[in-house]
Write a protein that holds these residues in place. Structure first.
Motif, PDB file in Angstrom:
ATOM      1  N   GLU A 193      29.284  -2.396   7.601  1.00  0.00           N
ATOM      2  CA  GLU A 193      30.614  -2.114   8.140  1.00  0.00           C
ATOM      3  C   GLU A 193      30.075  -3.547   8.727  1.00  0.00           C
ATOM      4  O   GLU A 193      28.821  -4.115   8.621  1.00  0.00           O
ATOM      5  N   PRO A 194      30.759  -4.735   8.929  1.00  0.00           N
ATOM      6  CA  PRO A 194      30.408  -5.984   9.423  1.00  0.00           C
ATOM      7  C   PRO A 194      30.292  -5.905  10.709  1.00  0.00           C
ATOM      8  O   PRO A 194      30.564  -4.664  12.098  1.00  0.00           O
ATOM      9  N   ASP A 250      23.700  -0.305  -7.091  1.00  0.00           N
ATOM     10  CA  ASP A 250      24.643  -0.438  -7.866  1.00  0.00           C
ATOM     11  C   ASP A 250      25.996  -1.257  -7.157  1.00  0.00           C
ATOM     12  O   ASP A 250      26.653  -1.097  -6.888  1.00  0.00           O
ATOM     13  N   LEU A 251      25.112  -2.879  -7.331  1.00  0.00           N
ATOM     14  CA  LEU A 251      25.601  -3.602  -6.185  1.00  0.00           C
ATOM     15  C   LEU A 251      27.093  -4.376  -6.595  1.00  0.00           C
ATOM     16  O   LEU A 251      27.474  -4.545  -5.939  1.00  0.00           O
ATOM     17  N   GLU A 252      27.850  -4.237  -7.788  1.00  0.00           N
ATOM     18  CA  GLU A 252      28.786  -4.914  -8.366  1.00  0.00           C
ATOM     19  C   GLU A 252      29.682  -4.057  -7.961  1.00  0.00           C
ATOM     20  O   GLU A 252      30.772  -3.873  -8.160  1.00  0.00           O
ATOM     21  N   SER A 253      29.206  -2.478  -7.248  1.00  0.00           N
ATOM     22  CA  SER A 253      30.133  -1.351  -7.157  1.00  0.00           C
ATOM     23  C   SER A 253      30.560  -1.853  -5.512  1.00  0.00           C
ATOM     24  O   SER A 253      31.589  -1.161  -4.917  1.00  0.00           O
ATOM     25  N   ASP A 272      32.926  -7.181  -2.311  1.00  0.00           N
ATOM     26  CA  ASP A 272      32.760  -8.492  -1.828  1.00  0.00           C
ATOM     27  C   ASP A 272      31.681  -9.151  -1.125  1.00  0.00           C
ATOM     28  O   ASP A 272      30.855  -9.732  -0.530  1.00  0.00           O
ATOM     29  N   GLU A 273      32.858  -8.555   0.136  1.00  0.00           N
ATOM     30  CA  GLU A 273      31.690  -8.739   1.406  1.00  0.00           C
ATOM     31  C   GLU A 273      31.020  -8.018   2.120  1.00  0.00           C
ATOM     32  O   GLU A 273      30.044  -9.325   2.377  1.00  0.00           O
ATOM     33  N   VAL A 274      30.340  -6.713   1.032  1.00  0.00           N
ATOM     34  CA  VAL A 274      28.734  -6.105   1.673  1.00  0.00           C
ATOM     35  C   VAL A 274      27.840  -7.087   0.858  1.00  0.00           C
ATOM     36  O   VAL A 274      27.156  -7.501   1.167  1.00  0.00           O
TER      37      VAL A 274
END
Length: 324
Positions: free
Chosen positions: A259-260, A215-218, A221-223
């Protein structure tokens, strides 16, 4: 269980059947890795290791184009499809998920009859789903009961299905983007087109797959930008005489930071087969399905909460379901 409860259960199953795959979520045990799937790919004529020699990228691309053209003329076929995901480390909880689809497709008008089996959080589930132009039917074997959705909802479901299910020629065309990394070889009566690499073309191709399987587009953007590819292996087995596709296998290892600064490892195997090209029996809807009551609104419909079905987040194990 009351009919209302059964209808609510089938409404949840609709969510499971409307989409073929899901992103990772918590699970205590991981399924077996690649050994069984590699054996299945070999059984269809695919090569998994130790190939003698491979032809040029141009020749490999020509084979994919021949396969694309051959499959574009096929009106119906049988298919299997399997996804395995294993997530570990970083900020994400360790998880494992496996889903298998098997069925048949008619291309024009689009019809699909498939059985979906999944394992999530140690829980197994199975259902049958039939998509036709004017409706979508779901059969719950535990209740021995059919349910159906409206024509509008069926159209929405049709748009979520993977090219690897309903338009293999488009899936083959997308592999052409792997460009100079493509190679090919002959294994018996089958051609094998392969790719091994981690270049920009590999990540771009993989993200096409991840749109459904993760479900990449959900994702934020940073992830999405955090995804770092460690390895990608692609295999297509083609009939050397007819050029028709017989099997594919796409295996990848990557990191993704939910998480960053805390990336998780994600291993994914995405594979399937095609058979009975233009030789499957016609798809028909059983009489019991035609007579079935219409299911409650999909979970994403705000009106569904009026029936106390809950929201998508309440489904836990099915969280993140998407198009493949």
């Amino acid at each position: 269980m009351s009919r209302t409860s059964r209808r609510r259960s089938l409404s949840i199953l609709f969510v499971a059947a409307a989409f073929s795959f899901t992103a990772c979520s918590a699970s205590p045990a991981a399924p077996e890795r690649a050994s069984s799937s590699e054996a299945a790919f070999r059984a269809t004529g695919g090569e998994t290791s130790g190939a003698a020699s491979y032809g040029t990228a141009r020749e490999a691309a020509a084979l994919l184009e021949q396969a694309r053209a051959a499959m574009a003329d096929v009106g119906r076929y049988a298919f299997t499809l399997r996804l395995v995901q294993e997530l570990s480390g970083g900020a994400a909880a360790a998880s494992a998920f496996e889903v298998k689809n098997a069925g048949k497709v008619e291309r024009s008008p689009l019809k699909l009859d498939q059985t979906v089996e999944s394992v999530q959080d140690g829980e197994k589930s199975s259902l049958r789903a039939i998509l036709v132009p004017d409706a979508y039917y779901v059969y719950d074997p535990s209740f021995e009961e059919w349910g159906k959705l409206s024509s509008d909802q069926a159209a929405d479901i049709a748009r979520t299905l993977s090219d690897y299910q309903t338009d293999p020629s488009a899936a083959l065309a997308s592999a052409l983007s792997l460009g100079q990394g493509l190679a090919h070889g002959r294994e018996g009566e089958r051609d094998v087109v392969r790719y091994e690499g981690t270049g920009p073309e590999a990540l771009a191709f993989l993200k096409l797959i991840l749109k459904g399987t993760l479900d990449l587009e959900s994702l934020d953007d940073e992830v999405q930008r955090s995804i770092a590819l460690k390895s990608l292996s692609v295999r297509f087995a083609l009939d050397a005489g007819t050029h028709l596709p017989l099997a594919y296998r796409i295996e990848s290892d990557m990191t993704i930071a939910y998480e960053p600064g805390s990336p998780s490892e994600l291993h994914q195997v995405f594979e399937g087969t095609y058979a009975k090209h233009d030789a499957t029996e016609a798809i028909s809807v059983p009489a019991a399905a035609l007579e079935a009551p219409e299911l409650d609104p999909p979970i994403d419909d705000p009106a569904a909460t009026e029936g106390d079905i809950g929201t998508l987040d309440d489904l836990g194990g099915w969280e993140g379901l998407d198009s493949y």
